[in-house]
Every structure is written in C-alpha cells, then in structure tokens.
Motif scaffolding. Structure first.
Motif, PDB file in Angstrom:
ATOM      1  N   ALA A 291       0.829  -1.209   0.000  1.00 35.02           N
ATOM      2  CA  ALA A 291       0.000   0.000   0.000  1.00 35.02           C
ATOM      3  C   ALA A 291       0.863   1.259   0.000  1.00 35.02           C
ATOM      4  O   ALA A 291       0.561   2.231  -0.705  1.00 35.02           O
ATOM      5  N   SER A 292       1.931   1.248   0.775  1.00 36.86           N
ATOM      6  CA  SER A 292       2.807   2.426   0.847  1.00 36.86           C
ATOM      7  C   SER A 292       3.483   2.692  -0.493  1.00 36.86           C
ATOM      8  O   SER A 292       3.654   3.850  -0.899  1.00 36.86           O
ATOM      9  N   LYS A 293       3.854   1.636  -1.179  1.00 37.58           N
ATOM     10  CA  LYS A 293       4.484   1.791  -2.490  1.00 37.58           C
ATOM     11  C   LYS A 293       3.504   2.408  -3.483  1.00 37.58           C
ATOM     12  O   LYS A 293       3.852   3.299  -4.268  1.00 37.58           O
ATOM     13  N   GLN A 294       2.249   1.943  -3.440  1.00 39.09           N
ATOM     14  CA  GLN A 294       1.228   2.495  -4.341  1.00 39.09           C
ATOM     15  C   GLN A 294       0.928   3.949  -4.041  1.00 39.09           C
ATOM     16  O   GLN A 294       0.662   4.745  -4.944  1.00 39.09           O
ATOM     17  N   LEU A 295       0.971   4.294  -2.742  1.00 39.04           N
ATOM     18  CA  LEU A 295       0.691   5.676  -2.342  1.00 39.04           C
ATOM     19  C   LEU A 295       1.910   6.583  -2.479  1.00 39.04           C
ATOM     20  O   LEU A 295       1.794   7.803  -2.370  1.00 39.04           O
ATOM     21  N   GLY A 296       3.079   5.985  -2.666  1.00 39.06           N
ATOM     22  CA  GLY A 296       4.298   6.769  -2.813  1.00 39.06           C
ATOM     23  C   GLY A 296       4.769   7.395  -1.526  1.00 39.06           C
ATOM     24  O   GLY A 296       5.290   8.515  -1.516  1.00 39.06           O
ATOM     25  N   ILE A 297       4.581   6.663  -0.411  1.00 46.53           N
ATOM     26  CA  ILE A 297       5.016   7.191   0.876  1.00 46.53           C
ATOM     27  C   ILE A 297       5.996   6.207   1.516  1.00 46.53           C
ATOM     28  O   ILE A 297       6.026   5.029   1.175  1.00 46.53           O
ATOM     29  N   ALA A 298       6.781   6.707   2.477  1.00 45.13           N
ATOM     30  CA  ALA A 298       7.824   5.888   3.087  1.00 45.13           C
ATOM     31  C   ALA A 298       7.290   5.047   4.245  1.00 45.13           C
ATOM     32  O   ALA A 298       7.782   3.949   4.501  1.00 45.13           O
ATOM     33  N   GLU A 299       6.295   5.568   4.981  1.00 42.11           N
ATOM     34  CA  GLU A 299       5.793   4.863   6.159  1.00 42.11           C
ATOM     35  C   GLU A 299       5.077   3.571   5.756  1.00 42.11           C
ATOM     36  O   GLU A 299       4.311   3.545   4.790  1.00 42.11           O
ATOM     37  N   THR A 300       5.316   2.513   6.522  1.00 45.74           N
ATOM     38  CA  THR A 300       4.672   1.228   6.241  1.00 45.74           C
ATOM     39  C   THR A 300       3.777   0.772   7.395  1.00 45.74           C
ATOM     40  O   THR A 300       3.247  -0.337   7.359  1.00 45.74           O
ATOM     41  N   GLU A 301       3.629   1.603   8.422  1.00 47.45           N
ATOM     42  CA  GLU A 301       2.722   1.298   9.532  1.00 47.45           C
ATOM     43  C   GLU A 301       1.868   2.521   9.829  1.00 47.45           C
ATOM     44  O   GLU A 301       2.306   3.653   9.654  1.00 47.45           O
ATOM     45  N   GLY A 302       0.659   2.268  10.284  1.00 44.56           N
ATOM     46  CA  GLY A 302      -0.257   3.350  10.610  1.00 44.56           C
ATOM     47  C   GLY A 302      -1.528   3.252   9.795  1.00 44.56           C
ATOM     48  O   GLY A 302      -1.685   2.376   8.931  1.00 44.56           O
ATOM     49  N   PHE A 303      -2.460   4.166  10.065  1.00 45.65           N
ATOM     50  CA  PHE A 303      -3.736   4.217   9.345  1.00 45.65           C
ATOM     51  C   PHE A 303      -3.724   5.414   8.410  1.00 45.65           C
ATOM     52  O   PHE A 303      -3.623   6.563   8.848  1.00 45.65           O
ATOM     53  N   TYR A 304      -3.821   5.140   7.111  1.00 51.51           N
ATOM     54  CA  TYR A 304      -3.777   6.192   6.092  1.00 51.51           C
ATOM     55  C   TYR A 304      -5.189   6.732   5.865  1.00 51.51           C
ATOM     56  O   TYR A 304      -6.120   5.967   5.563  1.00 51.51           O
ATOM     57  N   ILE A 305      -5.372   8.034   6.024  1.00 49.05           N
ATOM     58  CA  ILE A 305      -6.685   8.660   5.838  1.00 49.05           C
ATOM     59  C   ILE A 305      -6.908   8.946   4.359  1.00 49.05           C
ATOM     60  O   ILE A 305      -6.180   9.733   3.754  1.00 49.05           O
ATOM     61  N   ASN A 306      -7.945   8.295   3.822  1.00 53.37           N
ATOM     62  CA  ASN A 306      -8.285   8.490   2.412  1.00 53.37           C
ATOM     63  C   ASN A 306      -9.497   9.399   2.240  1.00 53.37           C
ATOM     64  O   ASN A 306      -9.806   9.848   1.142  1.00 53.37           O
TER      65      ASN A 306
END
Length: 466
Positions: A291-306
């Motif tokens: 998911a982090s790779k698809q979103l282009g972000i470094a963090e791999t833990e946590g809840f991503y607000i969409n």
C-alpha cells in the motif's frame, strides 16, 4: 599394611590438591571470586534471572481457583414452529410442529449481585436462559441487553446471596507472550481450565463487527464461548469468542474480545439501555509495504486517511486526507484493528488525542468523537444513513442502511422507488451500518458493478445492480 599406607597417602594428596584448587579459584582472592570476575554470578545471587520457558515457573492455581467459581454454564432454550409445505399445499393444513432446540455456552459473573457477561451468539433467539453455577445451583436468567455487532450480551440472575465475581483488567496492558488461562464449559465439561500465552493483540479477522481480538493458544472449544480469559492474577482480560479451525474444534489458536471493549458495552447497556458508539470520522486503511508503495510514501505502519466524514470530529479538528494516524492517546496505531479497537472503548463526545504524520512531521490534534448514528456516506450517487429505532421496529430489522438521497443522474428517474429503501447487503455482505458499508465500498472500484439487496417502504425485497 603397606597397601593401606599407599591408599592413605594418595587420599591425603588428593584432599590437599582439592583444597588448594578451591583456595586458588574460589576464595576471596581467587580467580572466580566476585572481585576478580564480576560477570559470573551464582544462581542464588539477588540479581540472577530465571530464563526458563517452562510453565513450571508460573503458578496458575490461584487464578484457576478464583475464576472457576465465577464462570457459569449458560443453557439457551429456543423454540420454533416447523411447517410442512406439502400438507399445506394439498390439504390446506395450517398447523405446525414446535421444536425445541438447546444450545450451551459459558458466561462470567462480573458483580456480586448476579450480572453475567457472555457472547450474544450464545443466547441468540433464546426463549429461556438457564444459568448453572459452579456449585451446581441453577437459576433462570433475564436478558438485560445485547450488542450483536460486538457479540456481547448482559444477563442477570437473582441468587439471593452475594456471588463471587471476576474483576476487569486493562486489556490494553496485556503483553504478547503473557501467560493466560481460558475458563469455560467446552462440550458441557464444566469448570474446564486451559493455559496458554497471548499470541497476538489487535487481531483483525475481517468480521463485520469486532476487528480487534486477543489471540491466544490456550485451548478453546465449542462451549467455551462467553467464558473468561484471565491473567495469572485471575483478572478478566477477555471474553472467549471464537476459534479458527477447519474442523470446528481447537487446532492451535483462539480469540477473545478484549475486556476494555466488553466493559464499555456492558456499562453502556446498564446506563443507557443501548450501546453508545463514537466514531472518529475517517475513512482509509492500514499501511503495509504494498500500500505504501502504491501511495508513494515511506511509512509502512499506521492508518492512512483516504477521506474525512462530513461534520465529524475529524473534520472539525483539522485532520486531512493523506494524514497517517500513528497513535490515539497513548495507544500506538500500526493497523486498522489498533484504531478500531481503541475507538470501540470510547463514547460520543469523548476526546481523543490523535498523533499523525503530515508532510513527514509528527503532529497532535484533539478530536471529539461523534455519534455514529448521525453520519452518512455516499457511493455512486446514493447518500446512505443508518436506520433508526423506528425503522428497526417497523421492518423487524437489526441492521441496514437507508437511502437518504440520490444524486446519480441515472438513478434520478427511480428516486420515488429507491429513496427511503433499506439496503440489507452489498455483494452478499451484510450492510450492518454506515461504517461497515463504507469499509465494503472502499474495496470496490468506482467502475465496478455491485449487487444490492434491499427492502422498499412496503417491506418488499428487491435486488438491483448498479
């Protein structure tokens, strides 16, 4: 005599050698003395540690003795009428045969005046509920309230005396690897105690209700449902609820509702008569490498607000799409189960300190939780809201979401037929409430067609594909 003298001389020399070696190595100035080698310690030293993994180092007897007297056997008697459609069709026979069904499970006494917590599925559809204590005394139980979503029910018996009960512990403080006991009545075997460790916390089994289980390897089987999961002090940390098995019997893991969630539900039922649900007002999902790779972000833990729910506490506080929630108050959030599990212990108007990452920086905002019933979601031009008590009573429902309004031009022509209808399922998955539906719809692509089952204002069942 000569041989005896030789043996005596050898013994004397051996003793002298041993004494000399001891003085050299272990005496105050010896090589292995504490002064010369502080790393080496004896097992009797005060700073030594037991590192054995055996359960022999843990005493389970006190916890078991305390708990077995507070765990009860729950007998559920339900009756239903079975009809014969062939007799009805050919002979106009309208009667039916009443069949009695009996189910069993466990429960936990949580107060000296007879309040008992169990699973909702243990007493579901019961005509009568009978409680048997560990001393073999039996009582009829009154159903005080239930929460089908979280699978909790509250019962009450009048025993005419003070009863032993189990105190709640803080399930947030439970540690992975901690020893626990499961106490219940598997296969009608009363007062059964099994031991294990906490295998995982905040386990998400993707159920429509609770999504934050305590996982343990203490043996749990059919009949254990509603029983106690306790720590080595005999304090309640969970309500045993389900197992994960291809056979229906225990194969290695079992799952319990955390005591903090169960306690909050019970307190709500006792104080308000129903469960008060608060929501944060965010939509999205947990992060992982993919998911982090698809979103282009470094963090791999946590809840991503969409997405942010309109008029929710999250919107009012200033949370935004793209924020990554990593902590609620002092509770770390690595998964969706962490987030939902903590929010399920809160009520509307409770304040939660939300720690999140925005633009690579940690920020903290206070969020006041809102009432779940007031919120709606929108999908494909349909605005959906939770059904209210009147809808539940009118259509004899326990779940569903209502179509509040239509903005989809293709559906506008059917507005009179669709507006006010209650959606029961989406692609054969129950539409429990707005929160559940939002989660279901977040998995769907906007271009993907979905099958919706609903009832209209006259109670007729309909199916549409949009």
């Amino acid at each position: 005599m000569k041989r005896f003298s030789s043996l005596f001389l050898v013994s004397l020399l051996s003793g002298a050698t041993t004494l000399g070696a001891y003085k050299l190595l272990f005496d105050n100035n010896g090589y292995f003395s504490k002064g010369n080698n502080p790393i080496v310690t004896l097992a009797s030293d005060s700073n030594s540690r037991n590192v054995g993994l055996s359960a022999e180092n843990v005493d389970f007897t006190e916890a078991a003795e305390k708990t077995i007297h507070t765990v009860v056997h729950v007998k559920n008697v339900s009756r239903k009428t079975v009809t014969n459609p062939m007799l009805e069709y050919f002979y106009g026979y309208k009667g039916g045969q009443t069949q009695e069904q009996v189910g069993t499970g466990s429960g936990v006494i949580i107060s000296e005046d007879g309040y008992i917590v169990t699973n909702n599925h243990v007493i579901k559809d019961a005509s009568e509920i009978e409680i048997t204590l560990n001393n073999k005394q039996s009582y009829k139980a009154k159903l005080i309230g239930t929460d089908s979503k979280m699978d909790i029910a509250l019962l009450k018996i009048d025993a005419g005396e003070k009863l032993p009960y189990t105190a709640f512990a803080n399930s947030d403080s439970v540690k992975i690897g901690e020893w626990v006991l499961a106490v219940g009545n598997p296969y009608n075997l009363t007062s059964t105690v099994t031991a294990g460790i906490v295998s995982a916390k905040a386990r998400n089994l993707d159920t429509s209700g609770i999504q934050s289980f305590i996982q343990t390897d203490a043996a749990v089987n059919p009949g254990n449902s509603g029983g106690a999961l306790v720590n080595t002090r005999g304090e309640l940390i969970g309500i045993n609820t389900m197992i994960s098995s291809m056979t229906g019997s225990y194969v290695g893991y079992s799952f319990a509702i955390p005591s903090n969630i169960a306690r909050k539900i019970i307190e709500d039922i006792m104080e308000f008569g129903n469960v008060q649900r608060g929501i944060l007002g965010v939509e999205g999902g947990e992060l992982n490498a993919t998911a982090s790779k698809q979103l282009g972000i470094a963090e791999t833990e946590g809840f991503y607000i969409n997405g942010i729910t309109k008029n929710s506490g999250a919107e009012k506080s200033g949370l935004e799409k793209g924020d990554i929630i990593i902590k609620l108050d002092n509770q770390n959030v690595a998964t969706y189960a962490d987030l939902s599990g903590y929010i399920n212990t809160k009520r509307p108007n409770d304040k939660v300190q939300v720690t999140f990452i925005r633009d690579g920086k940690n920020k903290v905002l206070p969020v006041i939780l809102s009432k779940n019933e007031f919120f709606s979601t929108e999908f494909k031009g349909m605005e959906l809201e939770n059904i209210n008590a009147n809808d539940k009573k009118k259509f004899n429902l326990t779940y569903g979401v209502k179509i509040k309004a239509l903005t989809n031009e293709n559906l506008r022509q059917y507005e009179n037929e669709l507006k006010g209808n209650i959606i029961l399922s989406i692609d054969n998955e129950k539409a429990q409430d707005v929160e559940t539906v939002s989660k279901l719809l977040n998995k769907k692509e906007e271009s993907q067609s979905i099958r919706i089952e609903m009832i209209n204002k006259n109670g007729q069942l309909l199916q549409i594909i949009i």
